[in-house]
Design an enzyme around this catalytic site. Structure first.
Site, short mmCIF file in Angstrom:
data_model
loop_
_atom_site.label_atom_id
_atom_site.label_comp_id
_atom_site.label_asym_id
_atom_site.label_seq_id
_atom_site.Cartn_x
_atom_site.Cartn_y
_atom_site.Cartn_z
N HIS A 136 46.42 33.64 36.00
CA HIS A 136 45.80 32.64 35.13
C HIS A 136 46.32 31.23 35.42
O HIS A 136 46.28 30.36 34.57
CB HIS A 136 45.99 32.99 33.65
CG HIS A 136 45.22 34.20 33.22
ND1 HIS A 136 43.88 34.16 32.91
CD2 HIS A 136 45.60 35.49 33.09
CE1 HIS A 136 43.46 35.37 32.58
NE2 HIS A 136 44.49 36.20 32.69
N ASP A 195 45.23 29.81 38.48
CA ASP A 195 44.29 29.22 39.45
C ASP A 195 43.37 28.19 38.80
O ASP A 195 43.16 27.10 39.33
CB ASP A 195 43.51 30.29 40.20
CG ASP A 195 42.72 31.25 39.33
OD1 ASP A 195 42.91 31.25 38.09
OD2 ASP A 195 41.90 32.00 39.88
N SER A 238 21.97 48.33 47.61
CA SER A 238 23.37 48.71 47.48
C SER A 238 23.48 50.22 47.48
O SER A 238 22.76 50.90 46.74
CB SER A 238 23.97 48.15 46.19
OG SER A 238 25.26 48.72 45.96
N ALA A 253 39.34 48.61 38.48
CA ALA A 253 40.78 48.50 38.69
C ALA A 253 41.27 47.06 38.71
O ALA A 253 42.46 46.82 38.88
CB ALA A 253 41.17 49.20 39.99
N GLY A 254 40.36 46.11 38.57
CA GLY A 254 40.76 44.71 38.58
C GLY A 254 41.12 44.21 39.97
O GLY A 254 41.94 43.31 40.11
N SER A 293 38.90 42.95 42.13
CA SER A 293 37.93 41.92 42.48
C SER A 293 36.88 42.36 43.48
O SER A 293 36.67 41.76 44.53
CB SER A 293 38.64 40.66 42.98
OG SER A 293 37.81 39.54 42.81
N GLU A 318 29.62 32.67 41.43
CA GLU A 318 30.10 33.43 40.27
C GLU A 318 30.18 32.55 39.03
O GLU A 318 29.85 32.98 37.92
CB GLU A 318 31.45 34.09 40.57
CG GLU A 318 31.88 35.05 39.48
CD GLU A 318 32.78 36.16 39.97
OE1 GLU A 318 33.36 36.85 39.10
OE2 GLU A 318 32.92 36.35 41.18
N ASP A 361 40.32 34.67 43.84
CA ASP A 361 39.78 35.93 44.35
C ASP A 361 38.99 35.71 45.63
O ASP A 361 39.15 36.44 46.61
CB ASP A 361 38.89 36.58 43.29
CG ASP A 361 39.66 37.01 42.06
OD1 ASP A 361 40.90 36.92 42.07
OD2 ASP A 361 39.02 37.41 41.07
#
Length: 374
Positions: free
Chosen positions: A31, A33, A64, A116-117, A119, A153, A165
């Site tokens: 947190h 960035d 996909s 799972a975080g 990215s 994003e 990320d």
């Protein structure tokens, strides 16, 4: 390659190019960035592969392998929904920046562990961005591609993430962490040679995702922006007198400032230890980062706290939550001969609480985005 076969089956020809971009884990610097601070992520072995060919008619077709069905056909990228917005947003961002991206056939395949975080969204964006850069001969620097992926994003998907990320996915090198100044966008790679010290980073995937995460992320960012305005600085990175700043603030804003300022110091300290070859000494900084994220930034959760505490109790040199918080993963710095006891300790703590066992993933620093075909 699965994605090439799927592309050929869906679109009737081989792709012009295929690029792979990795997910990331953040060693420290959480947190910071979007507060113009410092971060130290590294790429992981899992990511997203994009097979792409250009089109002349402006249409974007998307497929996909993780979303079975016929390809989506977008005459207008604004019509994209769900997962498709991450890929369509990159096309939009390139066009908005004035680059001649007419259209594309795109097939995607990903193996980033979901939830799972790590990215997966940035991996998807960077894979598409680097592939489009290739097929359209744009010649854009990697940091420019990362910034365009971030813009996709932020403005197209609507997630107010920082640059970390996308930069980690685009710029990382195998065996190294990426030390990034999120204001200047200056960066350098830092050797992260864990194996020669008998150490490894173990990802502990809690399997938990709390639904309030996105709104809470935006709320934390707003807290920081209000605090910076109250202190008269452009961003919290500019706070040089922490005690004086805290004396002028109260409540949530005070806590957010304390975390961001001290976390930036922890990033710089950890980089210093790595450059000195003191890999085994970074654990205390990981522990301090977690406590700050738990108590000052308030983005942890019981599952993350339990994973961190049990890992340290089981013999980890240090551990902390990683990523945005409210679920996802923790990381633990573990001596190779203590990995089994760390796993057992965390599994026992979860079983005691009646929780499903977490997943353990070894985190080996991997290469950033690269072309895999042709």
């Amino acid at each position: 390659m699965r994605v090439v076969e799927a592309f050929r089956e869906a679109y009737g020809s081989a792709p012009s190019t295929v690029w792979h971009a990795p997910g990331r884990v953040n060693l420290i610097g959480e947190h910071t960035d979007y507060n113009d601070g410092f971060v130290l992520p590294f790429a992981v072995p899992w990511g997203v592969t994009a097979a792409v060919s250009p089109r002349d008619d402006g249409v974007v077709r998307l497929l996909s392998l993780q979303a079975p069905g016929e390809p989506l056909v977008l005459a207008d990228v604004d019509a994209a929904q769900g997962w498709a917005r991450y890929a369509a947003g990159v096309v939009w961002a390139l066009r908005e920046a004035g680059h001649p991206v007419k259209g594309a056939d795109i097939a995607l395949d990903g193996d980033v562990p979901q939830g799972a975080g790590l990215s997966s969204s940035a991996a998807l964006e960077v894979a598409v961005a680097t592939a489009l850069d290739d097929v359209y001969g744009l010649g854009l620097p990697r940091m420019d591609l990362a910034r365009l992926a971030q813009r996709a994003e932020n403005e197209f998907v609507g997630m107010p993430c920082g640059i970390m990320d996308q930069a980690a996915s685009a710029l990382s090198e195998e065996g190294k962490a990426l030390f990034l100044d999120c204001r200047s966008l200056g960066f350098r790679t830092i050797p992260l040679d864990l194996a020669s010290h008998g150490m490894r980073i173990l990802i502990i995937d809690t399997g938990v995702h709390h639904e309030l995460a996105d709104g809470q992320y935006a709320a934390r960012r707003a807290d920081c922006e209000r605090a910076a305005a109250r202190l008269g600085v452009a961003a919290l990175r500019d706070v040089s007198d922490l005690a004086g700043a805290l004396a002028r603030l109260s409540g949530d804003e005070r806590k957010r400032v304390q975390h961001v300022v001290t976390e930036n110091h922890r990033v710089e300290a950890l980089v210093g230890l790595l450059r000195a070859g003191a890999v085994t000494e970074i654990g205390a900084l990981l522990n301090a980062s977690h406590l700050s994220l738990r108590d000052q930034y308030e983005v942890s959760c019981p599952e993350l706290d339990t994973a961190v505490e049990a890992a340290v109790r089981g013999g980890a040199r240090g551990a902390r939550m990683t990523g945005g918080g409210f679920g996802g993963s923790a990381i633990a710095l573990v001596a190779e001969d203590r990995e089994a006891s760390v796993r057992e300790s965390v599994e026992a703590a979860y079983a005691e609480r009646g929780w499903r066992a977490p997943r353990f993933l070894p985190a080996t620093p991997a290469a950033g985005a690269h072309r895999v075909q042709p």
